[in-house]
Design a protein around this motif. Structure first.
Motif, short mmCIF file in Angstrom:
data_model
loop_
_atom_site.label_atom_id
_atom_site.label_comp_id
_atom_site.label_asym_id
_atom_site.label_seq_id
_atom_site.Cartn_x
_atom_site.Cartn_y
_atom_site.Cartn_z
N ILE A 171 0.85 -1.19 0.00
CA ILE A 171 0.00 0.00 0.00
C ILE A 171 0.89 1.24 0.00
O ILE A 171 2.03 1.21 0.46
CB ILE A 171 -0.97 0.02 1.19
CG1 ILE A 171 -0.22 0.10 2.53
CG2 ILE A 171 -1.89 -1.17 1.17
CD1 ILE A 171 -1.15 0.29 3.72
N THR A 172 0.36 2.34 -0.50
CA THR A 172 1.12 3.58 -0.61
C THR A 172 1.34 4.19 0.78
O THR A 172 0.58 3.91 1.72
CB THR A 172 0.37 4.59 -1.47
OG1 THR A 172 -0.87 4.93 -0.82
CG2 THR A 172 0.10 4.02 -2.87
N PRO A 173 2.36 5.06 0.93
CA PRO A 173 2.56 5.75 2.21
C PRO A 173 1.33 6.54 2.64
O PRO A 173 1.01 6.62 3.83
CB PRO A 173 3.75 6.67 1.93
CG PRO A 173 4.51 6.00 0.82
CD PRO A 173 3.45 5.34 -0.02
N GLU A 174 0.62 7.14 1.65
CA GLU A 174 -0.58 7.90 1.98
C GLU A 174 -1.66 7.00 2.57
O GLU A 174 -2.31 7.36 3.55
CB GLU A 174 -1.11 8.60 0.73
CG GLU A 174 -0.21 9.69 0.16
CD GLU A 174 0.92 9.13 -0.68
OE1 GLU A 174 1.83 9.90 -1.03
OE2 GLU A 174 0.89 7.91 -0.98
N LYS A 175 -1.82 5.83 1.97
CA LYS A 175 -2.84 4.89 2.47
C LYS A 175 -2.45 4.36 3.85
O LYS A 175 -3.31 4.18 4.72
CB LYS A 175 -2.99 3.74 1.48
CG LYS A 175 -4.19 2.84 1.73
CD LYS A 175 -4.38 1.85 0.59
CE LYS A 175 -5.61 0.99 0.78
NZ LYS A 175 -5.83 0.07 -0.36
N TYR A 176 -1.16 4.14 4.07
CA TYR A 176 -0.69 3.68 5.36
C TYR A 176 -0.96 4.73 6.44
O TYR A 176 -1.42 4.42 7.54
CB TYR A 176 0.79 3.35 5.30
CG TYR A 176 1.32 2.67 6.54
CD1 TYR A 176 1.30 1.29 6.68
CD2 TYR A 176 1.84 3.42 7.60
CE1 TYR A 176 1.78 0.67 7.83
CE2 TYR A 176 2.31 2.82 8.75
CZ TYR A 176 2.28 1.44 8.85
OH TYR A 176 2.74 0.83 9.99
#
Length: 502
Positions: A171-176
């Motif tokens: 998952i992307t850093p934003e989603k994390y």
């Protein structure tokens, strides 16, 4: 804590083999990991270890055994009660969650432990639809849509995040960051409503131990040994609780099998098993490799699956049950459609019944996915009613069970092993073609090691007959897919010979 006494082994039953005796009587001044191969009697060893400790001066109240399901805990208690040759009672036997709950329910110095971690009243359990409703309250539909998450998938991600954040990959850093913010808001909301879920019991116990040294010392003083079943299935919260509780004096006796670690998707962490001597300094490792379940032919095949493992952890299973009748080598078979596969299973099951006397209701069809279980059961009900009692299970549900005949299905690439192929954009022009040549290839998102361990679990459910089955044209999600045989089948299995009579 009691005084050291010389080990006594006279009450060990004659039926234990030499490996089991070595495990049961391992030095109780050290942490012990018993690497128990499939079908090698791990529960027997763990319960006999408790009897051995009691016979060597350990009070039953100073022993605590932990496992993962209520059923396993109840079975362990029955065996321990039968094995202890005195009126000393039985030790504490809990699931990890019930152990944490009992700690938080306890009262020390006139104060209930759950109040020490911020709850005013004892929390009620939050689960199912109520949990989903609270998740909906702390998020918005727009946020979930932005990150392509429905409530159920968000719940599944949070469940892993709560116990093992590192295991969330792809998952992307934003989603994390979004997931982390939801976790924090969700935790605040639960505490304000005096609610908790199962992982909160673990994190609450950990918070209690970390923030209250005197409370931790109170529980350390209560125990001399802690025993853990299915150690390979522990998650980081459970390991941290164990490490704090053990301190410098309590010793751990862990039983598990790294080859059967198949719950990574739930947040289980195999690393403490593979790094046991580092996580628990001074530890010793004992192996159980005498199998009482499967024929030699099946064990020979199972042993090939991990033949390249490091020698410290590699187990070579050998048959210990001389009474297992003849069995063929595992056989592979490919079919054009699922209907043809089930028709062949029906024909083979009837033939086995006639030639070996094995009842059909003792046989099983194992599937990789829940969708395949539903498909197989529907086909049997509609077209193949002579299959009237054959088990149909996912491989995960079959763990811990054994069957004289196993039909292992779903052996197609992307099904077993399970993964999703990355979607390639269509090439509509020469520019698209040139770009595709230089574009970095997307890796397949798959935990290959865990899929191989799951395959090993499936293989080692079989006692006498094992059939490895794949389908070329398979209907899934209302579409027909053409699939390649699983890479797990590329091990040179022989063509199917005729069955022999009893």
């Amino acid at each position: 804590m009691g005084t050291s006494v010389s080990p006594r082994i006279q009450l060990l039953p004659d039926e234990l083999n030499d490996e089991q005796v070595a495990a049961v009587t391992a030095d109780y001044h050290h942490h012990i990991l018993v690497l128990a191969g499939a079908g090698c009697g791990k529960t027997t060893v763990l319960t006999r270890r408790i009897s051995y400790l009691v016979e060597n001066g350990f009070e039953t109240s100073s022993l605590c055994a932990l496992t993962f399901t209520r059923k396993a805990a109840d079975e362990m208690a029955l065996r321990v009660r039968a094995g202890i040759k005195s009126d000393t009672g039985v030790p504490l036997i809990h699931t990890f969650h019930s152990f944490a709950r009992s700690i938080l329910l306890d009262t020390i110095d006139g104060k209930q432990n759950f109040k020490r971690i911020g709850f005013d009243t004892f929390p009620r359990l939050l689960e199912g639809p109520d949990r989903w409703q609270m998740l909906a309250n702390v998020t918005t539909k727009q946020q979930r849509r932005l990150y392509n998450l429905d409530i159920v998938s968000l719940d599944n991600l949070l469940a892993k995040f709560e116990v093992f954040p590192e295991c969330i990959k792809g998952i992307t850093p934003e989603k994390y960051a979004y997931l982390k913010s939801i976790y924090e808001r969700f935790a605040e909301e639960k505490k304000s409503e005096s609610l908790w879920d199962f992982s909160d019991m673990l994190s609450g116990c950990l918070e209690l131990f970390r923030g209250n040294g005197s409370i931790l010392n109170h529980y350390r003083a209560a125990f001399r040994a802690i025993l853990v079943d299915e150690f390979q299935d522990t998650n980081p919260l459970q390991i941290e609780i164990l490490k704090l509780l053990l301190g410098d004096t309590i010793k751990l006796f862990a039983v598990g099998d790294d080859d059967q670690a198949i719950y990574g998707f739930r947040g289980a962490d195999i690393r403490p098993t593979l790094e046991f001597t580092s996580v628990f300094p001074g530890a010793q490792i004992v192996k159980l490799q005498i199998n009482y379940r499967s024929s030699r032919a099946i064990l020979d095949y199972a042993n090939k699956i991990f033949r390249h493992k490091d020698a410290v952890y590699r187990k070579v299973l050998v048959p210990g049950n001389k009474g297992i009748p003849f069995s063929n080598k595992p056989q592979k078979k490919m079919f054009d459609t699922t209907d043809l596969q089930i028709a062949w299973i029906e024909k083979t099951a009837k033939k086995l019944l006639a030639e070996t006397g094995i009842p059909i209701d003792k046989m099983v069809v194992l599937c990789r996915t829940n969708e395949s279980v539903a498909t197989v059961m529907e086909l049997i009900a509609q077209k193949f009613i002579e299959l009237s009692g054959i088990g149909v299970l996912t491989v995960h549900k079959s763990k811990g069970l054994e069957f004289p005949v196993v039909f292992l299905t779903d052996l197609e690439e992307s099904i077993f092993p399970s993964y999703r192929l990355p979607h390639a954009k269509p090439v509509r022009s020469w520019i698209d073609f040139i770009r595709s040549l230089y574009k970095k290839r997307t890796s397949i998102d798959c935990d290959w090691d865990e899929e191989l361990r799951l395959y090993y679990v499936a293989v080692t459910r079989a006692q006498r007959f094992l059939y490895l089955l794949s389908v070329k044209n398979k209907e899934m999600y209302n579409r027909l897919f053409r699939l390649e045989p699983s890479r797990f089948l590329k091990d040179g299995l022989t063509p199917q010979p005729p069955l022999r009579k009893r």
